[in-house]
Write a protein that holds these residues in place. Structure first.
Motif, PDB file in Angstrom:
ATOM      1  N   TRP A   4      17.824  63.024 102.388  1.00  0.00           N
ATOM      2  CA  TRP A   4      16.879  62.204 101.628  1.00  0.00           C
ATOM      3  C   TRP A   4      15.880  63.073 100.880  1.00  0.00           C
ATOM      4  O   TRP A   4      15.455  64.111 101.372  1.00  0.00           O
ATOM      5  CB  TRP A   4      16.096  61.272 102.551  1.00  0.00           C
ATOM      6  N   GLU A  27      20.514  55.252  98.691  1.00  0.00           N
ATOM      7  CA  GLU A  27      21.058  56.587  98.911  1.00  0.00           C
ATOM      8  C   GLU A  27      21.839  57.097  97.702  1.00  0.00           C
ATOM      9  O   GLU A  27      21.976  58.305  97.518  1.00  0.00           O
ATOM     10  CB  GLU A  27      21.927  56.618 100.160  1.00  0.00           C
ATOM     11  N   THR A  35      12.156  59.753 101.747  1.00  0.00           N
ATOM     12  CA  THR A  35      11.757  59.868 103.151  1.00  0.00           C
ATOM     13  C   THR A  35      10.431  59.164 103.398  1.00  0.00           C
ATOM     14  O   THR A  35      10.273  58.432 104.386  1.00  0.00           O
ATOM     15  CB  THR A  35      11.664  61.347 103.552  1.00  0.00           C
ATOM     16  N   ALA A  38      19.518  60.496  97.665  1.00  0.00           N
ATOM     17  CA  ALA A  38      20.047  61.384  98.701  1.00  0.00           C
ATOM     18  C   ALA A  38      21.074  62.336  98.105  1.00  0.00           C
ATOM     19  O   ALA A  38      21.969  61.917  97.363  1.00  0.00           O
ATOM     20  CB  ALA A  38      20.673  60.581  99.834  1.00  0.00           C
ATOM     21  N   TRP A  85      21.874  61.370 108.146  1.00  0.00           N
ATOM     22  CA  TRP A  85      20.847  61.410 107.113  1.00  0.00           C
ATOM     23  C   TRP A  85      19.724  62.326 107.545  1.00  0.00           C
ATOM     24  O   TRP A  85      19.125  62.136 108.617  1.00  0.00           O
ATOM     25  CB  TRP A  85      20.279  60.007 106.858  1.00  0.00           C
TER      26      TRP A  85
END
Length: 233
Positions: free
Chosen positions: A107, A123, A112, A127, A184
């Protein structure tokens, strides 16, 4: 949610407080683990070194949880999925090192923050995705962990222990098994510093693991670090 015998499976988190970013991630990760695995004990582990040592703290977790058949070692900044973890747990008797992910999703800082604030994140936008990573979360039986000597505590700075240990598991143990899924990674300021003597020493030590392709060479390398640390089971 998964349910698993409290005498069979446990979770260890290598962890030391002292950094606000990491403390927020730790609380989120621990809560998520408790939700995914409500019947499974979770233990924090700190080896007590002057500077936090993740490899040594993973060893400490395996000492503390030595009576369990399978242990998930989950970093305090890493979120996991239940299904690949439980697949790994149920196959831990094989003696292999099980990685409960095929994709490592990292992330961004803003994502985050939003995630920790309880907001939704995307995501696909927030991400970075890596394949081939060997860090963040791993499942193994304590017997198999100690059978290949545990993790090398001479890795004292950022990284490399997550490369070296799977190599040792491949040469001396029952190999490395991946289970389809994702982990993650929650953002925090990096400890990476390629100019530091500790990290340069870690890179050199990791290169020795890469070169130790024969069982005799790997066993000699593992025996080195076993002799240099406190006794273990």
């Amino acid at each position: 949610m998964w349910s698993c015998s409290a005498s069979y499976f446990a979770i260890g988190i290598p962890w030391r407080a002292g950094d606000a970013h990491r403390e927020a991630s730790y609380e989120h990760v621990r809560s998520a683990l408790s939700h995914l695995f409500p019947d499974v004990p979770i233990r924090d582990a700190d080896s007590g070194h002057d500077v936090f040592n993740r490899a040594a703290s993973r060893n400490e977790a395996m000492r503390t949880l030595n009576g369990y058949e399978a242990v998930l070692l989950c970093d305090a900044d890493t979120l996991v999925e239940a299904d690949p973890v439980m697949e790994a747990v149920h196959q831990a008797h094989s003696g292999a090192l099980h990685l409960p992910f095929t994709l490592y999703r990292s992330w961004s800082r803003n994502a985050t923050r939003r995630l920790l604030d309880g907001e939704e994140v995307d995501e696909s936008k927030d991400a970075d995705v890596l394949s081939g990573s060997t860090g963040g979360a791993m499942v193994m039986s304590p017997a198999a962990w100690w059978g290949i000597g545990g993790m090398d505590e001479r890795f004292t700075a950022w990284g490399y222990e997550d490369v070296a240990f799977p190599l040792a598991a491949t040469v001396l143990g029952s190999g490395v098994v991946r289970h389809a899924g994702s982990v993650w990674h929650l953002w925090h300021p990096t400890d990476r510093n390629a100019e530091s003597p500790q990290q340069q020493a870690g890179a050199q030590l990791c290169h020795r693991y890469i070169q130790a392709e024969a069982p005799e060479a790997m066993r000699d390398l593992v025996d080195e670090h076993v002799r240099e640390r406190a006794p273990h089971p």
